[in-house]
Design an enzyme around this catalytic site. Structure first.
Site, PDB file in Angstrom:
ATOM      1  N   ARG A 226      51.970  11.293  55.484  1.00 58.97           N
ATOM      2  CA  ARG A 226      52.775  10.485  56.396  1.00 58.97           C
ATOM      3  C   ARG A 226      51.899  10.102  57.589  1.00 58.97           C
ATOM      4  NH1 ARG A 226      55.877   9.734  52.796  1.00 58.97           N
ATOM      5  NH2 ARG A 226      58.037  10.410  52.635  1.00 58.97           N
ATOM      6  N   HIS A 274      51.623   1.851  52.439  1.00 57.18           N
ATOM      7  CA  HIS A 274      52.520   2.887  51.887  1.00 57.18           C
ATOM      8  C   HIS A 274      52.801   2.573  50.414  1.00 57.18           C
ATOM      9  CE1 HIS A 274      55.507   6.194  53.189  1.00 57.18           C
ATOM     10  NE2 HIS A 274      55.327   6.275  51.869  1.00 57.18           N
TER      11      HIS A 274
HETATM   12  C1  GLV Z   1      57.284   8.334  49.490  1.00 53.44           C
HETATM   13  O1  GLV Z   1      56.710   8.157  50.512  1.00 53.44           O
HETATM   14  C2  GLV Z   1      57.880   9.577  49.055  1.00 53.44           C
HETATM   15  O2  GLV Z   1      57.980  10.516  49.860  1.00 53.44           O
HETATM   16  O3  GLV Z   1      58.271   9.673  47.888  1.00 53.44           O
END
Ligand code: GLV
Length: 311
Positions: A226, A274
């Site tokens: 993250r 992401h």
């Molecule tokens: C995506 O970021 C997840 O946590 O699956």
């Protein structure tokens, strides 16, 4: 029988509905925001904190399933309705995707691809020193489902792989570390640092000037966890000082990464939006349906989130 409420980006709703119905055609499925009778909803399958407040409408809600691996989004206020268990996904395709993305970037850095691209740009025929796999130490933060699989994949290729987790863990062929002292010890020996941790109050900002400074000079950072794991100014400073030779970043604060952020155009940074890995509904559906069936037959739920631990 109860009904299952799906809540995520509108263009993903139908795919999730079809994936769940393919596993169990008898499921009664409602798509956000058309939930029908509130007392019929007994399970909600969601992605995003924006649905949490509304979930308090459903008096019979007995299970929330998060459509991903990380559940930090569900810890944001107001959190899940009190007393309702939350399950997350442990999905082989999600794991495989992330392991591939890490490998792509580990090999990119290990095989000096950025340097060779720069040489190509100047039409320079020049050999760089040969990379030695057995000497390129990979340190992985997080040894859960995804971190463990990634560690095994890298070790299989012949890299010396270390892994760090909150508490002690053992993995065949992986040198494991834990706790704060273990983190520092691993970093001191890490050439390529990979972050696959859950985001919790304990792991927030774990990649910072101090921890990057413990790594041998000229290492690399790969963050598929993250954005909150990295202090972004510290990553930039480490890149600019040469402490880090490169970074592959899939996650940021905020997302989307603003168009004027220095990461976009930084010659040592490889940005993905992401998109390192995805939850594929057809792959995840069987475990979601399994949990719904467990709920309805009063059996023990699986893959539950421990909110005290944060994952
Ligand atoms: C995506 O970021 C997840 O946590 O699956």
């Amino acid at each position: 029988m109860g009904a299952v409420l799906l809540a995520t980006k509108p263009n993903n709703l139908a795919m999730w509905r079809d994936a769940l119905l393919a596993v169990d055609p008898t499921l009664e499925i409602r798509l956000w925001p058309d939930w029908g009778q509130e007392e019929e909803i007994d399970a909600a399958v969601i992605w995003g904190a924006q649905y949490l407040q509304e979930l308090r409408r459903f008096p019979k809600l007995g299970l929330i399933v998060s459509m991903g691996a990380g559940v930090d989004h569900l810890t944001l206020p107001p959190g899940p309705p009190p007393g309702v268990p939350v399950a997350r996904l442990k999905d082989t395709m999600l794991t495989q995707g992330m392991a591939e993305w890490v490998l792509l970037n580990a090999l990119r850095f290990h095989r000096q691809d950025p340097e060779y691209r720069a040489l190509q740009a100047s039409r320079t025929w020049e050999e760089l020193p040969p990379p030695v796999t057995a000497e390129r130490r990979i340190g992985i933060l997080g040894l859960g489902e995804i971190g463990g699989a990634t560690a095994r994949l890298c070790a299989h290729l012949g890299f010396p792989v270390m892994g760090w987790s909150r508490g002690p863990k053992t993995l065949d062929g992986i040198e494991t570390y834990h706790g704060p002292a273990g983190l520092d010890a691993m970093l001191a020996r890490t050439d390529i640092l990979v972050c696959l941790l859950p985001l919790t109050p304990d792991t927030l900002g774990v990649i910072n000037a101090r921890t990057l400074g413990l790594m041998p000079r000229g290492g690399w950072l790969i963050n598929g966890g993250r954005g909150g794991h990295q202090v972004q100014e510290d990553v930039l400073a480490a890149l600019d000082s040469g402490q880090l030779a490169g970074a592959a970043l899939d996650v940021f604060v905020p997302e989307p990464l603003p168009a004027d952020h220095p990461f976009w155009a930084h010659p040592k940074v490889f940005v993905t939006p992401h998109a390192a890995s995805f939850t594929i509904p057809s792959s995840a559906a069987p475990q979601v349906v399994e949990n719904i069936q467990r709920l309805r037959t009063g059996r023990q739920l699986v893959n539950l989130v421990d909110f005290a631990a944060g994952y």
